[in-house]
Design an enzyme around this catalytic site. Structure first.
Site, mmCIF file in Angstrom:
data_model
loop_
_atom_site.group_PDB
_atom_site.id
_atom_site.type_symbol
_atom_site.label_atom_id
_atom_site.label_comp_id
_atom_site.label_asym_id
_atom_site.label_seq_id
_atom_site.Cartn_x
_atom_site.Cartn_y
_atom_site.Cartn_z
ATOM 1 N N ASP A 1 0.895 -1.017 -0.099
ATOM 2 C CA ASP A 1 0.053 -0.135 -0.055
ATOM 3 C C ASP A 1 0.955 1.281 -0.083
ATOM 4 O O ASP A 1 1.789 1.322 0.867
ATOM 5 C CB ASP A 1 -1.148 -0.174 1.337
ATOM 6 C CG ASP A 1 -2.058 1.053 1.095
ATOM 7 O OD1 ASP A 1 -2.689 0.967 0.210
ATOM 8 O OD2 ASP A 1 -2.282 1.990 1.742
ATOM 9 N N PHE B 1 3.059 6.216 -13.299
ATOM 10 C CA PHE B 1 1.494 6.168 -12.826
ATOM 11 C C PHE B 1 1.208 6.933 -11.917
ATOM 12 O O PHE B 1 2.287 7.351 -11.089
ATOM 13 C CB PHE B 1 0.880 4.589 -13.088
ATOM 14 C CG PHE B 1 1.771 3.676 -11.884
ATOM 15 C CD1 PHE B 1 1.215 3.813 -10.695
ATOM 16 C CD2 PHE B 1 2.720 3.076 -12.151
ATOM 17 C CE1 PHE B 1 1.542 2.842 -9.551
ATOM 18 C CE2 PHE B 1 3.424 2.342 -10.977
ATOM 19 C CZ PHE B 1 2.905 2.262 -9.964
#
Length: 207
Positions: free
Chosen positions: A75, A159
């Protein structure tokens, strides 16, 4: 970490941009890498953790329980000082659950302009969790990359918020830097480097 009969590791991410990055960082470990694309019936857990580490472990445990594979989940997100650490764990949902990367970046830049902050200090943080369903154990690793938020997006080799994040010591954004540099300095590279040491001990090249 239990030495599994079949040397397989599930990369538990549905972010297509992360899979090749993770695969490259783990290329020297003798593991067959599996992806969630191979398990289309497995749902996505709700990320209810208050920290990156909590969310990484939550995801690793969830996917390992459904696949019975040694599972790596991460994460990560961006923390901007001027925004009190936001987007933080909400980085992927900062502009709404269905927002594109471009929309998230636009929202971030709007918030940064409204803050009036001139330093634009920020950092990328990544937590990596490896959950072993055989041993029922989870190991956590963290990496950070300090930098600042640019005034406009630049570059296409990345990204997420990569086009507006400029790491310390560079003038280019993450999306402009060559892959070999990003793989060395990024928050994910740092977290994976620590995780890789643990995996290398459990899965040595020459047992």
């Amino acid at each position: 970490m239990t030495r599994h009969r079949q040397a397989e590791l599930l990369l538990a991410t549905k972010n297509k941009g992360k899979v090749p990055e993770l695969a490259l960082l783990l290329a020297d470990i003798p593991l067959r890498l599996r992806t969630l694309a191979e398990f289309p019936r497995v749902t996505t857990p709700e990320e209810t953790g208050a920290t990156f580490a909590e969310n990484a472990e939550l995801k690793a445990r969830f996917y390992a329980s459904h696949t019975r594979l040694l599972t790596l989940a991460d994460d990560s997100g961006l923390e901007a000082d001027a925004l009190g650490g936001a987007p933080g764990v909400r980085s992927a949902r900062y502009a709404g659950p269905d927002a594109t990367d471009e929309e998230r970046i636009a929202h971030l830049l709007t918030e940064m302009r409204a803050s009036g902050d001139s330093t634009r200090r920020a950092r990328f943080v990544c937590a990596v969790a490896i959950f072993d369903p055989v041993a029922g154990a989870c190991e956590l690793f963290e990496g950070r990359c300090e930098g600042r938020i640019g005034h406009e997006p630049r570059g296409s080799n990345g990204f997420g918020y990569d086009p507006v994040f400029i790491p310390d010591g560079f003038d280019q954004t993450f999306a402009e830097l060559p892959a070999e540099i990003k793989q060395r300095i990024s928050h994910r590279a740092q977290a994976l480097a620590a995780a890789r040491k643990t995996l290398a001990k459990a899965f040595p090249t020459h047992p």
